[in-house]
Design an enzyme around this catalytic site. Structure first.
Site, PDB file in Angstrom:
ATOM      1  N   GLU A 188      -1.739   6.601  -3.979  1.00 54.86           N
ATOM      2  CA  GLU A 188      -1.028   6.167  -2.782  1.00 54.86           C
ATOM      3  C   GLU A 188       0.202   7.030  -2.518  1.00 54.86           C
ATOM      4  OE1 GLU A 188      -2.859   2.435  -4.710  1.00 54.86           O
ATOM      5  OE2 GLU A 188      -1.902   4.276  -5.376  1.00 54.86           O
ATOM      6  N   HIS A 237       0.564   8.665  -8.404  1.00 52.86           N
ATOM      7  CA  HIS A 237      -0.497   7.728  -8.034  1.00 52.86           C
ATOM      8  C   HIS A 237      -1.129   8.174  -6.720  1.00 52.86           C
ATOM      9  CE1 HIS A 237       0.988   3.993 -10.461  1.00 52.86           C
ATOM     10  NE2 HIS A 237       1.128   5.119 -11.140  1.00 52.86           N
ATOM     11  N   CYS A 257       0.113  -0.742  -6.958  1.00 53.10           N
ATOM     12  CA  CYS A 257       1.034  -1.272  -7.963  1.00 53.10           C
ATOM     13  C   CYS A 257       2.396  -1.537  -7.315  1.00 53.10           C
ATOM     14  CB  CYS A 257       1.173  -0.275  -9.122  1.00 53.10           C
ATOM     15  SG  CYS A 257       2.127   1.198  -8.706  1.00 53.10           S
ATOM     16  N   CYS A 284       4.027   1.659  -5.909  1.00 51.34           N
ATOM     17  CA  CYS A 284       3.405   2.103  -4.661  1.00 51.34           C
ATOM     18  C   CYS A 284       3.739   1.157  -3.510  1.00 51.34           C
ATOM     19  CB  CYS A 284       1.897   2.251  -4.842  1.00 51.34           C
ATOM     20  SG  CYS A 284       1.476   3.632  -5.939  1.00 51.34           S
TER      21      CYS A 284
END
Length: 152
Positions: free
Chosen positions: A55, A53, A83, A86
Protein backbone atom coordinates in the site's frame (compact mmCIF):
# COMPACT_ATOMS: atom_id res chain seq x y z
CA UNK A 1 -18.77 3.06 -11.94
CA UNK A 2 -16.47 1.09 -9.67
CA UNK A 3 -15.15 -2.18 -11.05
CA UNK A 4 -13.91 -3.84 -7.88
CA UNK A 5 -13.27 -7.26 -9.42
CA UNK A 6 -11.09 -5.87 -12.23
CA UNK A 7 -8.98 -3.68 -9.95
CA UNK A 8 -8.59 -6.33 -7.24
CA UNK A 9 -7.36 -8.72 -9.92
CA UNK A 10 -4.78 -6.07 -10.84
CA UNK A 11 -3.75 -5.99 -7.18
CA UNK A 12 -3.45 -9.79 -7.28
CA UNK A 13 -1.04 -9.42 -10.21
CA UNK A 14 1.08 -7.21 -7.97
CA UNK A 15 0.90 -9.78 -5.16
CA UNK A 16 2.20 -12.43 -7.55
CA UNK A 17 5.19 -10.19 -8.30
CA UNK A 18 5.95 -10.12 -4.58
CA UNK A 19 5.78 -13.91 -4.49
CA UNK A 20 8.37 -14.15 -7.28
CA UNK A 21 10.75 -12.10 -5.12
CA UNK A 22 10.13 -14.26 -2.05
CA UNK A 23 8.07 -11.54 -0.39
CA UNK A 24 4.74 -11.94 1.41
CA UNK A 25 2.30 -11.86 -1.52
CA UNK A 26 0.38 -8.66 -0.99
CA UNK A 27 -0.40 -6.25 -3.80
CA UNK A 28 -2.15 -2.91 -4.15
CA UNK A 29 -3.29 -0.52 -6.84
CA UNK A 30 -4.65 3.01 -6.61
CA UNK A 31 -7.36 4.12 -9.00
CA UNK A 32 -8.57 7.56 -10.01
CA UNK A 33 -11.28 8.14 -12.60
CA UNK A 34 -11.33 4.42 -13.35
CA UNK A 35 -7.59 4.38 -14.22
CA UNK A 36 -4.72 2.85 -12.27
CA UNK A 37 -2.37 5.61 -11.14
CA UNK A 38 -0.29 3.66 -8.63
CA UNK A 39 0.93 0.10 -8.17
CA UNK A 40 2.81 -1.65 -5.43
CA UNK A 41 3.76 -4.99 -3.94
CA UNK A 42 5.57 -5.92 -0.75
CA UNK A 43 9.30 -5.22 -0.91
CA UNK A 44 10.29 -5.41 2.76
CA UNK A 45 12.98 -8.03 2.25
CA UNK A 46 14.26 -6.63 -1.03
CA UNK A 47 14.57 -3.08 0.31
CA UNK A 48 15.26 -4.16 3.91
CA UNK A 49 12.65 -1.61 4.93
CA UNK A 50 9.87 -2.22 7.46
CA UNK A 51 7.70 0.36 5.67
CA UNK A 52 7.93 -1.20 2.19
CA UNK A 53 4.37 -2.49 2.24
CA UNK A 54 2.36 -2.81 -0.98
CA UNK A 55 0.00 0.00 0.00
CA UNK A 56 2.81 2.43 0.87
CA UNK A 57 4.60 1.73 -2.40
CA UNK A 58 1.35 2.20 -4.37
CA UNK A 59 0.69 5.49 -2.53
CA UNK A 60 4.19 6.75 -3.33
CA UNK A 61 3.80 5.71 -6.97
CA UNK A 62 0.45 7.51 -7.29
CA UNK A 63 1.79 10.64 -5.55
CA UNK A 64 4.69 10.80 -8.00
CA UNK A 65 2.37 10.41 -10.98
CA UNK A 66 0.00 13.10 -9.73
CA UNK A 67 2.85 15.26 -8.42
CA UNK A 68 0.88 15.65 -5.21
CA UNK A 69 0.70 13.93 -1.85
CA UNK A 70 -3.06 14.54 -1.84
CA UNK A 71 -4.68 11.55 -3.49
CA UNK A 72 -8.23 12.86 -3.19
CA UNK A 73 -10.86 11.09 -5.25
CA UNK A 74 -8.89 7.83 -5.31
CA UNK A 75 -9.61 4.25 -4.33
CA UNK A 76 -6.94 1.94 -2.97
CA UNK A 77 -7.42 -1.75 -3.78
CA UNK A 78 -5.43 -4.18 -1.65
CA UNK A 79 -5.36 -7.95 -1.64
CA UNK A 80 -5.12 -7.90 2.17
CA UNK A 81 -6.55 -5.68 4.88
CA UNK A 82 -4.16 -2.75 5.42
CA UNK A 83 -2.14 -2.70 8.63
CA UNK A 84 -2.23 0.20 11.09
CA UNK A 85 0.81 1.85 9.47
CA UNK A 86 -0.78 1.68 6.02
CA UNK A 87 -4.09 2.97 7.41
CA UNK A 88 -2.23 6.02 8.70
CA UNK A 89 -0.66 6.60 5.28
CA UNK A 90 -4.06 6.19 3.60
CA UNK A 91 -5.50 8.87 5.87
CA UNK A 92 -2.52 11.17 5.32
CA UNK A 93 -2.83 10.75 1.54
CA UNK A 94 -6.54 11.64 1.69
CA UNK A 95 -7.55 8.46 -0.14
CA UNK A 96 -11.33 8.34 -0.44
CA UNK A 97 -11.97 4.61 -0.26
CA UNK A 98 -10.25 1.30 0.48
CA UNK A 99 -11.40 -1.98 -1.03
CA UNK A 100 -9.66 -5.11 0.23
CA UNK A 101 -10.11 -8.83 -0.12
CA UNK A 102 -8.62 -10.78 2.78
CA UNK A 103 -8.73 -9.88 6.49
CA UNK A 104 -5.46 -9.82 8.43
CA UNK A 105 -6.09 -11.17 11.94
CA UNK A 106 -2.55 -10.38 13.13
CA UNK A 107 -1.98 -6.85 11.80
CA UNK A 108 -5.27 -5.59 10.32
CA UNK A 109 -6.02 -1.94 10.99
CA UNK A 110 -9.40 -1.74 9.27
CA UNK A 111 -11.44 -4.29 11.21
CA UNK A 112 -9.46 -7.30 12.44
CA UNK A 113 -7.43 -5.75 15.27
CA UNK A 114 -8.34 -2.09 15.00
CA UNK A 115 -10.98 0.00 13.25
CA UNK A 116 -8.83 3.01 12.52
CA UNK A 117 -11.06 4.45 9.80
CA UNK A 118 -14.02 4.42 12.21
CA UNK A 119 -12.35 6.79 14.64
CA UNK A 120 -14.57 9.88 14.80
CA UNK A 121 -11.66 12.10 15.84
CA UNK A 122 -9.96 11.89 12.44
CA UNK A 123 -10.27 14.86 10.11
CA UNK A 124 -10.42 12.62 7.02
CA UNK A 125 -13.00 9.88 6.59
CA UNK A 126 -12.14 6.80 4.54
CA UNK A 127 -14.86 4.58 3.13
CA UNK A 128 -14.19 0.85 3.30
CA UNK A 129 -15.53 -2.08 1.36
CA UNK A 130 -14.58 -5.71 1.72
CA UNK A 131 -14.65 -7.67 -1.54
CA UNK A 132 -13.62 -11.27 -0.82
CA UNK A 133 -11.71 -13.22 -3.46
CA UNK A 134 -10.23 -16.68 -3.01
CA UNK A 135 -6.92 -16.07 -4.78
CA UNK A 136 -5.29 -13.61 -2.32
CA UNK A 137 -5.95 -15.93 0.60
CA UNK A 138 -4.62 -18.92 -1.34
CA UNK A 139 -1.44 -17.03 -2.21
CA UNK A 140 -0.87 -16.17 1.45
CA UNK A 141 -1.52 -19.72 2.68
CA UNK A 142 0.80 -21.18 0.05
CA UNK A 143 3.54 -18.67 0.89
CA UNK A 144 3.46 -19.35 4.62
CA UNK A 145 3.14 -23.13 4.12
CA UNK A 146 6.28 -23.08 1.96
CA UNK A 147 8.05 -20.84 4.46
CA UNK A 148 7.33 -23.29 7.29
CA UNK A 149 8.65 -26.17 5.16
CA UNK A 150 11.94 -24.31 4.62
CA UNK A 151 12.30 -23.71 8.37
CA UNK A 152 11.94 -27.40 9.28
Amino acid sequence: MENHLFFLKEAVKEAKKALKFGEVPIGAVIVKNNRIIGRGFNKKEFLQSPTAHAEIIAIEDAAKRLNSWRLTGTILYSTVEPCIMCCGAIIQARIEKVVYSTPDPKFGGVESLFSIFSNGNLNHKVKVEKYPLEEPEKLLKEFFRNLRKKQV
